[in-house]
Design an enzyme around this catalytic site. Sequence first.
Site, PDB file in Angstrom:
ATOM      1  N   ARG A 159    -137.052-102.457  14.125  1.00 54.63           N
ATOM      2  CA  ARG A 159    -137.699-101.783  12.987  1.00 54.63           C
ATOM      3  C   ARG A 159    -138.847-100.847  13.402  1.00 54.63           C
ATOM      4  NH1 ARG A 159    -133.674-103.041  12.058  1.00 54.63           N
ATOM      5  NH2 ARG A 159    -132.887-104.648  10.657  1.00 54.63           N
ATOM      6  N   SER A 209    -136.968-105.817   2.048  1.00 53.59           N
ATOM      7  CA  SER A 209    -137.668-106.934   2.693  1.00 53.59           C
ATOM      8  C   SER A 209    -139.100-106.514   3.001  1.00 53.59           C
ATOM      9  CB  SER A 209    -136.985-107.312   4.007  1.00 53.59           C
ATOM     10  OG  SER A 209    -135.671-107.700   3.740  1.00 53.59           O
ATOM     11  N   GLU A 279    -143.131-105.325   7.034  1.00 50.70           N
ATOM     12  CA  GLU A 279    -142.178-104.290   7.440  1.00 50.70           C
ATOM     13  C   GLU A 279    -142.461-103.008   6.637  1.00 50.70           C
ATOM     14  OE1 GLU A 279    -138.084-105.468   8.006  1.00 50.70           O
ATOM     15  OE2 GLU A 279    -137.382-103.657   6.986  1.00 50.70           O
TER      16      GLU A 279
END
Length: 286
Positions: A159, A209, A279
Amino acid sequence: MIQKNVPLKDYTYTKIGGNADYLAIPKSVEELAKAVEFAQKNNLPWMVLGNGSNVLIQDGGIEGLVILTTSLTNMTIENYTITVQAGAPIIEVSQAARDFSLSGLEFACGIPGSVGGAIYMNAGAYGGEIKDVCTYVTVLTSEGKIEKLSADQLGFDYRTSLVPDKNWIVLEVEFELEPGDQTVIKAKMDELTYLRESKQPLEYPSCGSVFKRPPGHFAGKLIQDSDLQGVQIGGAQVSLKHAGFIINKGDATAKDYLNLVHHVQKTVKEKFGVELEKEVRVIGRA
Ligand SMILES: Cc1cc2nc3c(=O)[nH]c(=O)nc-3n(C[C@H](O)[C@H](O)[C@H](O)COP(=O)(O)OP(=O)(O)OC[C@H]3O[C@@H](n4cnc5c(N)ncnc54)[C@H](O)[C@@H]3O)c2cc1C
């Protein structure tokens, strides 16, 4: 071409966010470069926004210029290579690959970001990641130069990529795919769509998320086991359908959202000793 004082909640998946001091929606790379020049000449900070599906823009909005890439969507397909501009939705690229019987982007069929945002985040799902299929990325550097970089120069990791560190603007991306059977590709995408729709609260605004997967754990499971599902602060709620999502029940502010994020982090840390790292990118003025 440059608008003043524009509400950003219209451009984010959370439907949250204050105003941008200035907003540009360039229709070409030349217009994008001019927007950056405008910011530099006027001593304004600037930032790029794609589909706004991984940002939490704070209630005070964004200082300076926001450059929205969503009008840069040209795509060409030659043999097994898809070349596409940064503002194209990665979902549409995945669908185009399917239509041309090309395999490799099935995993991205439900990721609501732009191609540029997917590169920035090294987006991934169900075992696939952007880094597996990306071969070249053309960027505008902070010195105003256009450079074509190979994927290994992007520093892709879980990520993340080097895009934020280098302050690059992603302009265009090449994906190298493999020939496949269209029926099999479609079946895979249908299966992943079914999984997503049955597990994720897609009927509410969210940023997907909220937390990265902590090594050795699943964020959603830790949150669920901390009895946090359904906990609400203002209009922000830990989803009852998927504990890793925080949804906007209608009138959430960024402050509600962040207070809930901190509450979840604190509770999980106390209960399991695990630090949940965000995130979602939190940006703008509080
Ligand atoms: C319902 C839902 C489900 C999701 N599922 C997934 C999933 O399965 N997997 C996954 O990885 N993510 C998922 N996400 C998160 C998100 O879609 C991805 O992170 C996506 O890659 C973000 O792209 P974006 O265009 O929306 O980026 P934005 O939110 O617009 O921006 C994110 C960051 O990228 C930067 N950026 C955007 N475009 C450029 C560019 N052209 N050049 C340089 N920087 C740029 C921005 O400055 C910002 O810092 C989900 C989100 C939602 C709302």
